[in-house]
Every structure is written in C-alpha cells, then in structure tokens.
Design an enzyme around this catalytic site. Sequence first.
Site, PDB file in Angstrom:
ATOM      1  N   ARG A 224       0.871  -1.342  -0.007  1.00 45.71           N
ATOM      2  CA  ARG A 224      -0.081  -0.012  -0.073  1.00 45.71           C
ATOM      3  C   ARG A 224       1.008   1.209   0.109  1.00 45.71           C
ATOM      4  NH1 ARG A 224      -3.340  -3.214  -1.467  1.00 45.71           N
ATOM      5  NH2 ARG A 224      -5.310  -3.274  -0.405  1.00 45.71           N
ATOM      6  N   HIS A 272      -1.126   0.241  -9.554  1.00 43.33           N
ATOM      7  CA  HIS A 272      -1.906  -0.659  -8.995  1.00 43.33           C
ATOM      8  C   HIS A 272      -2.245  -1.864  -9.777  1.00 43.33           C
ATOM      9  CE1 HIS A 272      -3.772  -1.395  -4.930  1.00 43.33           C
ATOM     10  NE2 HIS A 272      -3.677  -2.480  -5.294  1.00 43.33           N
TER      11      HIS A 272
HETATM   12  C1  GLV Z   1      -5.223  -5.334  -3.904  1.00 40.22           C
HETATM   13  O1  GLV Z   1      -4.565  -4.418  -3.726  1.00 40.22           O
HETATM   14  C2  GLV Z   1      -5.742  -6.415  -2.924  1.00 40.22           C
HETATM   15  O2  GLV Z   1      -5.506  -6.021  -1.789  1.00 40.22           O
HETATM   16  O3  GLV Z   1      -6.210  -7.317  -3.348  1.00 40.22           O
END
Ligand code: GLV
Length: 309
Positions: A224, A272
């Site tokens: 994160r 991401h």
């Molecule tokens: C993606 O970031 C997840 O936590 O699945």
Amino acid sequence: MKLLFLSGADRAEAWRAQFAKLAPELEFVQWPDVPDPAAIDFALVWKYPPGELARYPNLKLVSSLGAGIDHIVGDPHFPAHVPFVRLVDPSLTDGMVEYAIYGALRHHRQMRQYESFQRAGEWRPLPAPDTKSTRVGVAGVGEIGGAVARALAGLGFAVAGWSRSGDGPEGLEMFAGAAGWKPFLARTDILVCVLPLTDATRGILNAEAFAAMPQGSALINIARGGHVVAADLVAALDSGPVAYALLDVTDPEPLPAIHPFWRHPKIEITPHIASLTNPATAAPQVVENVRAFLNGKPLRNLVDRGQGY
Ligand code: GLV
C-alpha cells in the site's frame, strides 16, 4: 437471497457472470442501484464509501474483493456484528509473485543502466551481479509475501523475511518485530514490501528505515502507498542509500499529476496493476463462504478486524 456488488461498475459484469453460473439462487445487485437496502443479504466490496455498509440492516456476511482489507478496517461504521472474509485468490498471488520477480531482476540485472547505455549508443558491459550474495528482504510473509519469498529464493537470491511475530514460511530466515526491523533492513539489498496496512505499519518505510538500508539498495512496494513516507523516499533516492524504487501502489491513488514521484529518475510507477483478482478463480470461494454461512459451517479466511489483517 441478494448479493450486493459494492465496487466499481467496470468489474461488475465479469463477477455477475460467475455468480450466474455458480450460484443462480443469488440475485446480483449492482451498487448504487439498490431499491430495497433491507433485502440485501451478502455484500462483495472494494473501496466503497465509508459508512455505506451500515445502510443494510440485514447484511449477513461481507466479502472483500481483494487480499488487502485496510479499506474495511478503516471504516468506523462497519457493522461490527457482521462477519467479514477476505479473498485468497491463487491467481492474485501468482500475479504478485511475477511482479516482485520482475522488479527484483530489473534491479539485480542492472536493466535500467543498460537501457540508458542503449539510448546513448554505448556497448558497455557492467560487472556481472552475483545472485547468491544479493540479499532480498520480504516484509510481510503472509499468503502473498510467503509466496514471493519462496519464488525469489528459488531464483537463488539470499532471502529473509520480516514479520511482527517472526512467524514465516518453513525454512525462511526470519526477523521479528521492532527489534528485528533495522537488522532486517541492514541486510536487505532488495526490499519487497508486502505488509498489510495497519496503524503499526503506516509510514514504516520512512527516513529511519531507509537510512538502515545498504548503499545501492532497491524498494519494490506492492503493498500500500501508505507504507511509504513520500518525502523520505525521495530524499533517500536523492542522497542515498536507496538507488531504485518500483512502486505499484501510491498514496493517494491515482497519484496526482503534480506528485514528485512521477518524474523522479529513480522511481518507476505502475497504477496498482501488480495483480488483479480474477473473478473466475475468486468467485467460487465467495460462493463457498455464502453456503458455509447458510449451513452454519466455519468460514474460510475470516478476518480478525482487531488485528487489522
Ligand atoms: C489489492 O490491492 C488487494 O489488496 O487485493
């Protein structure tokens, strides 16, 4: 029985198709079009507006659409009596492993230097890196981090893990808790962050942590954005010891156009995408948990909200 899909519409159709096939008895309701909130029994959620789940008085079970659960733990209005399960999707884990291998090899095999040599028309071999003596550190060795550590060890890197408790996969050298954090960083040439985001890990990749890392080290963050103190990372890249950061996650997401990360010569960013939950491999476990709940059986991957992961 009604299942609420509380996430972006872009992913809804693929999930709807899986549920139609696997559990036609579940009526799929796409948020925000919910004429009767009291009729919702189950919810499948990802990054929803905090407080939203409190609007469904008969909610019985909530499933996260991803592996991370910080979006739910961070919701002060989450209905406390409702059980909450996360996904452990083998295809999501595979994608994370692939991305970590890519980042580690990109740094280890000096590909960024060779790219710049090519642009300059230079034929310039560098000394060959030694894999066995290159130390990878995996911070967070749960389901995903454990798989990352095993895969990188399989490539021949000297891999160690760090976790709060010191527990980790069989055979992996482990460092534990606050006392083990700096010794772990000090022996880590390539740091892969796979930690859950909790109050204890927010901002853990800060000036003090970077200062503990060896000269020329790399950071690969697939966890994160909130783990990283942005200004501290930029300083560690500008003045050492960190030489390269590959960031799949940022805080916030999307990263604003004016953010210094975008144009930093030692930072590479992806939006991401390290891995995405695959509805075809993940929907069966959502259905299994719904059925387990209805039959009073134990739920798989039940989250302890107090622990935060
Ligand atoms: C993606 O970031 C997840 O936590 O699945």
